[in-house]
Design an enzyme around this catalytic site. Structure first.
Site: not given
Ligand SMILES: NC(=O)c1ccc[n+]([C@@H]2O[C@H](COP(=O)([O-])OP(=O)(O)OC[C@H]3O[C@@H](n4cnc5c(N)ncnc54)[C@H](OP(=O)(O)O)[C@@H]3O)[C@@H](O)[C@H]2O)c1
Length: 254
Positions: A160
């Site tokens: 990651y």
């Molecule tokens: N939360 C944190 O602390 C954090 C910190 C740093 C970076 N980030 C980054 O921020 C972004 C969003 O994270 P989040 O925390 O909001 O996570 P989340 O709540 O798990 O949401 C992830 C999103 O990505 C979509 N997704 C996952 N796999 C996919 C696929 N194969 N095709 C299409 N869509 C896909 C999911 O939609 P479906 O399941 O409906 O496809 C969902 O809408 C990510 O890139 C994550 O790495 C998050």
């Protein structure tokens, strides 16, 4: 000059991973700032529910079912967004996540490849496809959601972290390739934001206290904490900003 430079009135945006979490928050905030949206993810029902909220706010929203790990699905998604919106001004590559926590020695090649495909290859495919459209139009803003995990070592999360680090570098290369054509590319790196992605951590009082206690702003970030930077980068207020890496991390990396 006032807040109107942050307006997204008349702009269109394609947000990936818009079915929940950070992506859904950014999409809704963009609509509130005047943008029309294409919403991409696998969960069609959740996209339709968000599209309903956006329509209620008076903006157009096109749900596009897409698996970002499939390059054909990514190309079809960009085509659907252009067909539904007319053009794309803003691309937010937000879909991503982490499928496992394992030290490098115990990581299976398939697991490594899956995380790279989800967090890096997908960003490349979207940038290639939507970027060609933006360069041809002579304007656009690409916001790639990386992570503080891409800026420092990530024990048990190496695939990651490596993918997110590569997203930062890819973004800088795109800024250099596209600057002359009026297309900007920036990376946005959240710290600990409370979403489904890390429920196992914020739902665990001991793990949560250890993480949050180590940073200057002693609370979890909320999805609402990320939207301000995403609005700014999409808007004309950031017209002279490209190739940047913006941290929204409660000071974690300070
Ligand atoms: N939360 C944190 O602390 C954090 C910190 C740093 C970076 N980030 C980054 O921020 C972004 C969003 O994270 P989040 O925390 O909001 O996570 P989340 O709540 O798990 O949401 C992830 C999103 O990505 C979509 N997704 C996952 N796999 C996919 C696929 N194969 N095709 C299409 N869509 C896909 C999911 O939609 P479906 O399941 O409906 O496809 C969902 O809408 C990510 O890139 C994550 O790495 C998050």
């Amino acid at each position: 000059m006032g807040v109107e430079i942050f307006s997204l009135e008349g702009k269109t945006a394609l947000v990936t991973g818009a079915s929940r979490g950070i992506g859904a928050a950014i999409a809704l905030a963009y609509a509130e700032c005047g943008a029309d949206l294409a919403l991409a993810a696998r969960s069609t029902g959740d996209l339709e529910a968000l599209a309903g909220k956006i329509a209620a706010a008076g903006r157009n929203a096109v749900p596009v079912t897409c698996d970002v790990t499939d390059p054909a699905s990514v190309r079809a998604c960009v085509d659907s967004a252009v067909a539904g919106l007319g053009w794309i001004d803003v691309l937010v590559n937000n879909a991503g996540g982490n499928r496992f926590m394992t030290p490098v020695v115990g990581t299976r090649d398939e697991g490594w490849a899956k995380n790279i495909r989800l967090n890096l290859d997908s960003v490349f495919w979207f940038c290639k496809s939507a970027g060609a459209h933006m360069v041809e139009r002579g304007s656009g803003s690409v916001i790639n959601i990386s992570s503080v995990g891409g800026l420092r070592g990530s024990p048990a999360l190496a695939s990651y972290g490596a993918a997110k680090a590569a997203v930062v570098n890819l973004t800088r290369s795109l800024a250099l390739e596209w600057g002359h054509a009026g297309v900007r590319a920036n990376a946005l790196c959240p710290g600990w934001v409370r979403t489904e992605l890390n429920r196992n951590l914020w739902d665990n009082p001991e793990a949560s206290a250890a993480l949050i206690g180590a940073q200057p702003i002693k609370r979890w970030g909320e999805t609402s904490d990320v939207v301000g930077a995403a609005i700014w980068l999409a808007s004309d207020a950031a017209a002279y900003v490209t190739g940047a890496t913006i941290l929204v991390d409660g000071g974690q990396t300070a």
